[in-house]
Design an enzyme around this catalytic site. Structure first.
Site, PDB file in Angstrom:
ATOM      1  N   ASP A   1      -6.493  -8.739   5.665  1.00 50.59           N
ATOM      2  CA  ASP A   1      -6.045  -7.085   5.080  1.00 50.59           C
ATOM      3  C   ASP A   1      -6.913  -6.572   6.635  1.00 50.59           C
ATOM      4  O   ASP A   1      -7.208  -5.379   6.482  1.00 50.59           O
ATOM      5  CB  ASP A   1      -6.802  -6.220   4.458  1.00 50.59           C
ATOM      6  CG  ASP A   1      -5.638  -6.608   3.169  1.00 50.59           C
ATOM      7  OD1 ASP A   1      -4.414  -6.344   3.448  1.00 50.59           O
ATOM      8  OD2 ASP A   1      -6.339  -7.235   1.875  1.00 50.59           O
TER       9      ASP A   1
ATOM     10  N   GLU B   1     -10.019   0.988   9.636  1.00 48.05           N
ATOM     11  CA  GLU B   1     -10.800   2.134   8.560  1.00 48.05           C
ATOM     12  C   GLU B   1     -10.951   2.074   7.236  1.00 48.05           C
ATOM     13  O   GLU B   1     -12.320   2.834   7.242  1.00 48.05           O
ATOM     14  CB  GLU B   1      -9.246   3.556   8.515  1.00 48.05           C
ATOM     15  CG  GLU B   1      -9.963   4.024   7.525  1.00 48.05           C
ATOM     16  CD  GLU B   1      -8.519   5.566   7.358  1.00 48.05           C
ATOM     17  OE1 GLU B   1      -8.097   6.236   7.681  1.00 48.05           O
ATOM     18  OE2 GLU B   1      -8.435   5.002   6.406  1.00 48.05           O
ATOM     19  N   ASP B   2     -10.991   1.232   7.084  1.00 52.31           N
ATOM     20  CA  ASP B   2     -11.619   0.258   5.866  1.00 52.31           C
ATOM     21  C   ASP B   2     -13.606   0.136   6.026  1.00 52.31           C
ATOM     22  O   ASP B   2     -14.225   0.315   4.819  1.00 52.31           O
ATOM     23  CB  ASP B   2     -11.492  -0.100   4.908  1.00 52.31           C
ATOM     24  CG  ASP B   2      -9.897   0.252   4.708  1.00 52.31           C
ATOM     25  OD1 ASP B   2     -10.019   1.531   3.820  1.00 52.31           O
ATOM     26  OD2 ASP B   2      -8.709   0.101   4.247  1.00 52.31           O
TER      27      ASP B   2
ATOM     28  N   ARG C   1     -12.381  -9.061   1.334  1.00 55.37           N
ATOM     29  CA  ARG C   1     -12.786  -7.799   2.412  1.00 55.37           C
ATOM     30  C   ARG C   1     -13.636  -7.904   2.716  1.00 55.37           C
ATOM     31  O   ARG C   1     -14.252  -7.226   3.996  1.00 55.37           O
ATOM     32  CB  ARG C   1     -11.587  -6.863   1.973  1.00 55.37           C
ATOM     33  CG  ARG C   1     -10.336  -6.940   1.631  1.00 55.37           C
ATOM     34  CD  ARG C   1      -9.107  -5.905   2.229  1.00 55.37           C
ATOM     35  NE  ARG C   1      -9.822  -5.105   3.980  1.00 55.37           N
ATOM     36  CZ  ARG C   1      -9.481  -4.039   4.348  1.00 55.37           C
ATOM     37  NH1 ARG C   1      -8.737  -2.793   3.262  1.00 55.37           N
ATOM     38  NH2 ARG C   1      -9.172  -3.534   5.663  1.00 55.37           N
TER      39      ARG C   1
ATOM     40  N   ARG D   1     -12.612   0.884  -5.025  1.00 57.69           N
ATOM     41  CA  ARG D   1     -13.042   0.750  -3.909  1.00 57.69           C
ATOM     42  C   ARG D   1     -14.705   0.810  -3.543  1.00 57.69           C
ATOM     43  O   ARG D   1     -15.192   0.944  -2.553  1.00 57.69           O
ATOM     44  CB  ARG D   1     -12.686   0.222  -2.904  1.00 57.69           C
ATOM     45  CG  ARG D   1     -10.880  -0.735  -3.125  1.00 57.69           C
ATOM     46  CD  ARG D   1     -10.990  -1.950  -3.416  1.00 57.69           C
ATOM     47  NE  ARG D   1      -9.776  -2.147  -2.870  1.00 57.69           N
ATOM     48  CZ  ARG D   1      -8.912  -3.023  -1.855  1.00 57.69           C
ATOM     49  NH1 ARG D   1      -9.160  -2.485  -0.987  1.00 57.69           N
ATOM     50  NH2 ARG D   1      -7.476  -3.432  -2.609  1.00 57.69           N
TER      51      ARG D   1
ATOM     52  N   HIS E   1      -6.109   4.869  -2.335  1.00 60.53           N
ATOM     53  CA  HIS E   1      -7.306   5.169  -1.479  1.00 60.53           C
ATOM     54  C   HIS E   1      -8.031   6.749  -1.675  1.00 60.53           C
ATOM     55  O   HIS E   1      -5.998   7.021  -1.804  1.00 60.53           O
ATOM     56  CB  HIS E   1      -8.108   4.926  -0.393  1.00 60.53           C
ATOM     57  CG  HIS E   1      -8.652   3.454  -0.015  1.00 60.53           C
ATOM     58  ND1 HIS E   1      -7.381   2.439   0.326  1.00 60.53           N
ATOM     59  CD2 HIS E   1      -9.813   2.741  -0.725  1.00 60.53           C
ATOM     60  CE1 HIS E   1      -8.484   1.877   0.349  1.00 60.53           C
ATOM     61  NE2 HIS E   1      -9.436   1.402   0.018  1.00 60.53           N
TER      62      HIS E   1
ATOM     63  N   CYS F   1      -4.800   4.437   7.421  1.00 61.79           N
ATOM     64  CA  CYS F   1      -6.017   2.948   8.283  1.00 61.79           C
ATOM     65  C   CYS F   1      -5.607   1.498   9.419  1.00 61.79           C
ATOM     66  O   CYS F   1      -6.979   1.258   8.909  1.00 61.79           O
ATOM     67  CB  CYS F   1      -4.879   1.348   7.249  1.00 61.79           C
ATOM     68  SG  CYS F   1      -4.396   3.107   4.996  1.00 61.79           S
TER      69      CYS F   1
HETATM   70  C1  CIR Z   1      -6.504  -3.608   0.794  1.00 54.99           C
HETATM   71  O1  CIR Z   1      -5.544  -3.370  -0.197  1.00 54.99           O
HETATM   72  O2  CIR Z   1      -7.099  -3.525   0.921  1.00 54.99           O
HETATM   73  C2  CIR Z   1      -5.228  -3.377   2.070  1.00 54.99           C
HETATM   74  N1  CIR Z   1      -4.156  -4.009   1.771  1.00 54.99           N
HETATM   75  C3  CIR Z   1      -4.523  -1.804   2.172  1.00 54.99           C
HETATM   76  C4  CIR Z   1      -5.526  -0.813   2.403  1.00 54.99           C
HETATM   77  C5  CIR Z   1      -5.487   0.539   3.046  1.00 54.99           C
HETATM   78  N2  CIR Z   1      -6.498   1.088   3.738  1.00 54.99           N
HETATM   79  C6  CIR Z   1      -6.171   2.317   3.789  1.00 54.99           C
HETATM   80  O3  CIR Z   1      -5.813   3.160   2.862  1.00 54.99           O
HETATM   81  N3  CIR Z   1      -7.619   2.546   4.314  1.00 54.99           N
END
Ligand code: CIR
Length: 260
Positions: A63, A68-69, A88, A134, A164, A251
Site C-alpha cells: 500500500d 498521504e497516510d 502498513r 485507522r 478515512h 491518498c
Molecule cells: C489501505 O487500506 O490502507 C489502502 N489500501 C488504501 C489507503 C488509502 N489512503 C487514503 O485514503 N489516504
C-alpha cells in the site's frame, strides 16, 4: 488563500500492489494499468503547477503508493504518522529522508498513537481529524498537540462507515466542502457550502483542489457537472485501479504547502 502547493511527493505503485488492503468488491487491480494511471496522476499535478518528487516503488509495502497516510505536511512542519493498519506499519520511516529535504522541523507520533493521513482534513488553519479504524484518540491527541505549537487548531470527527475522513469529505476552497455518504448531512460541516455527491458516485467526493484547479476521478458524470460549477479548471484522472484498493486521489500524494 493561505497557501500554495508548489511541490508534491508521490511513490510509484509496486508490483505487489494487488496484495494491499481493500474492502472494495471491484476485483483485483491490474498493476500495469495502475502504473499508467499513476503516471497520468503525476501529469495532472504538474499541469497544476507542481514540481514532483517521485519515489521508487517499495515492494515490501503493497500500500506504499498511498503516501498521504504516512505524514501530515504543513507550511511549518511535517509530522510523521503511525499508520493504523498492521501491514502498513513501517511505511512511515521511508518518507523521513525525503521530507528532510523540505523541512527543518519534523515531528513524530509515538507510543500508542495510530493515525493515517487520510483522516486529516485541513480547512484554512484548522485540521479535522477523523477517528476511524485507522486513527485513534491518542493519535488525534498527539497530532493536535504538535500542530498547536505551530498555531494550528484541531478537532475530531467520528468516521463510522468509510475508510478515512477524506474518503467522504474534502475541502475545495471558498468555504466549500465536497461530501458523500455519512458526511452529506453532518453537524460538524453545517454552515459551510456543501457539494453533495450521491451514493452511486460516492468515490468522486475525494477530489483535489490545488492552485485553482480541481483534479477529479474520471467516469463520474454527475459529480463532474456539480464540480465544474465551482469555477475551477477541472482535470479528470482515471483511478479505476486505485479505487479497487480503497485509494482515492488525495491518498496518492503529499502536497507540500508554502505560504501564499
Ligand atoms: C489501505 O487500506 O490502507 C489502502 N489500501 C488504501 C489507503 C488509502 N489512503 C487514503 O485514503 N489516504
Amino acid at each position: 488563500m493561505l497557501y500554495l502547493i508548489k511541490h508534491i511527493i508521490a511513490r510509484k505503485p509496486c508490483k505487489s500492489f494487488a496484495d494491499g488492503i481493500t474492502t472494495a468488491n471491484l476485483g483485483k487491480p491490474d498493476y500495469k494499468k495502475a502504473f499508467k494511471q499513476h503516471e497520468s496522476y503525476i501529469e495532472a499535478l504538474k499541469k497544476c503547477g507542481c514540481e514532483v518528487t517521485l519515489l521508487e516503488a517499495d515492494e515490501r509495502y503493497p500500500d506504499s503508493t498511498f503516501v498521504e497516510d504516512v505524514a501530515i505536511v504543513t507550511e511549518e512542519c511535517a509530522v510523521i504518522t503511525k499508520p493504523g493498519a498492521e501491514s502498513r506499519k513501517g511505511e512511515e520511516k521511508e518518507i523521513i529522508e525525503t521530507l528532510k529535504k523540505f523541512y527543518d522541523k519534523i515531528e513524530y507520533l509515538t507510543g500508542g498513537a495510530c493515525l493515517d493521513g487520510g483522516d486529516v482534513l485541513r480547512f484554512e488553519n484548522h485540521f479535522y481529524i477523523g477517528l476511524s479504524k485507522r486513527t485513534n484518540e491518542e493519535g488525534a491527541r498527539q497530532l493536535s498537540e504538535i500542530l498547536s505549537k505551530y498555531g494550528y487548531t484541531c478537532s475530531t470527527v467520528p468516521v463510522k462507515k468509510i475508510l478515512h475522513l477524506k474518503t467522504g469529505i474534502v475541502y475545495a476552497g471558498h468555504n466549500t466542502f465536497v461530501a458523500s455518504g455519512e458526511f452529506v448531512d453532518h453537524d460538524v460541516f453545517k454552515g459551510f457550502n456543501l457539494i453533495k455527491i450521491g451514493d452511486e458516485e460516492a468515490y468522486a467526493a475525494n477530489c483535489i483542489e490545488i492552485n485553482g484547479h480541481l483534479i477529479i476521478a474520471k467516469g463520474f458524470e454527475k459529480a463532474k457537472n456539480y464540480l465544474s460549477n465551482l469555477g475551477y479548471e477541472v482535470i479528470e484522472v482515471d483511478m479505476s485501479e486505485f479505487e479497487k484498493m480503497d485509494g482515492g486521489l488525495t491518498c496518492l500524494s503529499l502536497r507540500i504547502p508554502v505560504k501564499a
